[in-house]
Structures are given as C-alpha cells and as structure tokens.
Design an enzyme around this catalytic site. Structure first.
Site: not given
Length: 463
Positions: A102, A128, A136, A183-184, A315-316, A321-322, A328
């Site tokens: 509302t 009006d 609403s 698989t698995h 990585s810091s 590293k990539v 993600e």
C-alpha cells in the site's frame, strides 16, 4: 549543512511535513518514517512498472467516461516520466513495509498526482484521479507482474540465448576432440568434447524454455480489476480488460486479465511457479560453470583438459596463480537465487504470506524475484563475455588422459567378457601400464582388432 526546507501535506490521517523538493505526499512520508528498516527501496523495475500501470489505468478510465481527457492526458504524461525512470528519486519507501505494498502504491499515486499538478497547474487527486478504480491490493501485484515480465523478456531470455548459442558453437567446433569421461569423479569411457558441450548447450536451451514459461506466468493472471478482495468493487467491469490491452500496447507483452480475481489476489502461485523456473535455471548454470571449473583445474596438478582465460590475478600470496573466478561468480549467483526462491516460497506459503483474501508479503517477494532475474541476466552475460568466448581445449592433455585410462577396457568386454576385461584393468593398474600396452604384451587380441576396439572416437559413436 542547511536544514532541509519542508512543506505541509495532508491526507486522511492529518498533516505531515514533507521535504519541499519531494513529489511525494503525506501518506508516503508516513511510510518513510514508519519503515526505516533496510535502507533499500522497492526495486526500481517495480516503481517504473507503476508508471506503465497507472498510465494504462488512466487511459482505461478515460475510455470508460470516468476521467476527463484533459486529466487523463496530464496523468499519463507524469506516468511516462515514472516509467522512464526520471522520477526514481521520489520513490522512497523501504522494501520491508506493509505487506500489501500500500505504501508503494500511495507513493506512486502521490508522485504522479503532484507531478501532473505541476504540469497542468490544477489539482490532481492521488486517490480519486490517479488511483481511480484501483486498490493497492490489485495494483502492487500487477506492477510486480509487469516488472517481472519486462525483465524476463528484455534481460534474462536474451542473456540465456547468448549462453546457449555460444555453447552450441563450441559443441560444433570441438566435436572431433575426444576426452575421457568421468562418472562419480572416476575415470569412465571416452566422450567427445563436443558431446559434453552439446549437453551444456541443451541445458542453456532448456533454461530459455523455462524463462519463457516464467514470462508466461507473469503476463497472464493479472490481478488488476480485483480491487480490494477480488470482487471488483468500485471499478468498471471492463476496466481490467482495457488496462491489459493498453499495457500490452505500451510494453509489447501480451498481458491478460486473471481468470479468477479472488485467486489472483489471495495467492501468489504465479510467482512461486516462476521463481521455481529461475531456481532451475540457476542450478543449470551452476552445473555448467562447476564442470568447466573442474575441467580447467590445474594447470599441472589438476584435470587440465580446458584452458580458462586468465582475467585477473588469483592470489595475493601465490605469484602467477589464476583462479576460475567467473565460474565461482556463477555458482554464488545460483546460491543466492536458490535462497531467493526459498523467500518467495515462504512469501506465498499459506499462513505466512497468503492469508485469506490477500497476500501480505508482496514487497519482499518482488524484491527477491527481481534480484534473481537481474543476477541471472548479468552473470549469464559475464559467463559468455569473460569465460566462454575465450575458452580453449587442451588437446594434448585430453589425449594423454585417454591413453592412461583403465576404462578403455570397457570396449574389450564384448570381445573377451566382462570378468576378463576387469582382470585386464586391475593388472594394468598394478603394473602401471596402459590397457593397450598390457593387451599387446599378452597377445590375446590380434593387433588390428585391438586397434579397432581401442579407437576412442568409435567408442563415442556406438553402432
């Protein structure tokens, strides 16, 4: 800082002080003061949908002889400014407000009325004139339908089509490349990279189908015309049909009136249904992204069958590293969409949101629903632009792993029997040999026949 100049506005409950610059009135100001909850306003898409809706209502009331042409014209002009986002700053009510929405409906009524008054230099009444023939209880859910339908049609469906198209191209491009199946998380028989990506492409195409089904749920079953409890009190019997016709013209989406207005207002099953489709889309995208993340793991000590584009340092502390950051991001979006689906489910749940003749959890439902569409649309485009278009196959790695796989013995089973094939696999593993090496040494299968049986491509094309 100078103190904000104020003006006095009045509604049925009395006077309120409102910022002098603001187009909203007393009812909106009460909501601002009553609901300082999240600091997050109702989704802009819903706000702008109110512009389309109120314009359609004014047009319908004019055609029914309820509203003069002059008043309808200036109201529609103000509504167009709302729909285009020009008046976003004047929509200030928190998401966590009255469950019927509302406060947001009155925010729209007051902004449109005051803006129309500025344009025409005459008094336009928020209830009006702007809210004529409406409640609403039917306008807020209708605005939800409009916002959801437009976002699905203009944002999500095109984004998902891009994902599907890109994956189909990759499926064709890599159809002759063979990799080992799993698989698995264990070695299985070979599969063409193109077959793998055709599966992803099919998931994306099904996602388009599901998004289209969600759009159908949004564009049909429009609550407008039900007013307070679905009976249509204080509105014309032809009002809803005319509003839907005008909305269809304005948006390019064919909206249709609810077949049963008490259902359309008492329940929000359409949103629960559509959210379920969004959740399924999120799950599909998470599967695609996670598989690509696994297949690109490494670069030396993982699977390494795919080469993901390096778009930022991973990585810091570890130089060079990539990480699979886009994958993600997709997975995190999926988590959020699933959480939003839970919120929408509970918002529609009997005794929680849907109670007797009205659902009273619509603002939070709208917020969760629009967030899911926006997140899925954005991350789908990012998936294409930042990952898929530059994704490559490590052909050398694929060939090495096929040769090493013990499951190549599967094609020997029809020739030498399941038990004997199992013995070959176990012996090859124990002696650190390939299936081809061991069987060649044993001399149990003629060399040409062995070559035919261990052809990885033929294993992906059963006769």
């Amino acid at each position: 800082m100078a103190k904000t100049k104020m003006r006095i506005e009045q509604d049925s409950m009395g006077q309120m002080q409102v910022p002098a610059w603001a187009l909203w009135g007393a009812s909106t100001q009460r909501a601002v003061e009553n609901f300082p909850i999240s600091g997050r306003v109702v989704p802009r898409e819903v706000t702008r949908a109110f512009g389309d809706l109120k314009a359609a209502c004014a047009k319908a009331n004019q055609s029914l002889g309820k509203l003069s042409a002059a008043r309808a014209k200036v109201i529609i002009t103000a509504c167009d400014e709302v729909a285009s986002g020009q008046l976003d700053a004047h929509f200030v009510v928190d998401v966590y407000q009255t469950g019927s929405g509302t406060s947001s409906n009155m925010n729209a009524n007051e902004v449109i009325a005051n803006r129309a008054g500025q344009l025409t230099k005459t008094s336009i009444h928020p209830n009006d004139d702007v809210n004529m023939g409406q409640s609403s209880n039917d306008t807020f859910p209708t605005a939800m339908h409009i916002a959801g339908a437009l976002a699905l049609k203009n944002e999500l469906i095109p984004a998902l089509k891009r994902v599907a198209s890109t994956l189909k191209k990759q499926a064709r491009k890599w159809d002759k490349l063979i990799k080992i199946g799993r698989t698995h998380l264990m070695d299985a028989t070979p599969i063409r990279v193109g077959q793998v990506f055709s599966g992803y492409a099919a998931q994306a195409e099904y996602a388009v189908t599901r998004a289209t089904a969600a759009l159908d749920a949004m564009r049909t079953n429009m609550p407008i015309g039900g007013t307070a409890v679905g009976t249509g009190i204080n509105t014309h019997p032809q009002f809803a049909k005319k509003v839907c016709t005008e909305l269809s013209r304005r948006t390019g989406i064919r909206f249709t009136e609810a077949a049963n207005h008490p259902e359309a207002q008492a329940a929000k099953d359409s949103f629960v249904e559509a959210s379920g489709q969004l959740k399924t889309i999120a799950v599909s995208l998470s599967k695609i992204a996670n598989d690509i993340r696994w297949l690109g793991s490494g670069p030396r000590c993982g699977l390494g069958e795919l080469v993901l584009p390096a778009i930022q340092p991973g990585s810091s502390i570890m130089p060079g590293k990539v990480n699979p950051v886009i994958c993600e991001s997709v997975v995190q979006v999926a988590v959020r969409v699933i959480a939003n689906d839970t919120a929408i489910t509970y918002s529609g749940f009997g005794g929680v949101g849907s109670i007797l003749e009205l659902n009273v959890a619509m603002p939070v439902m709208a917020d969760a629903f629009m967030e899911s569409i926006n997140l899925l649309s954005n991350v789908s485009n990012v998936l294409v632009d930042k990952l898929l278009v530059e994704l490559e196959v490590n052909r050398k790695r694929c060939e090495e792993l096929i040769d090493q796989s013990l499951m190549m013995c599967t094609s020997l089973a029809p020739e030498i029997g399941y038990d004997n094939a199992a013995k070959v696999a176990k012996q090859a593993f124990a002696e650190n040999k390939t299936i081809r090496q061991l069987v060649t040494e044993q001399g149990t299968i003629e060399p040409q026949r062995l070559k035919e049986l261990l052809d990885p491509d033929s294993m992906t094309r059963p006769q």
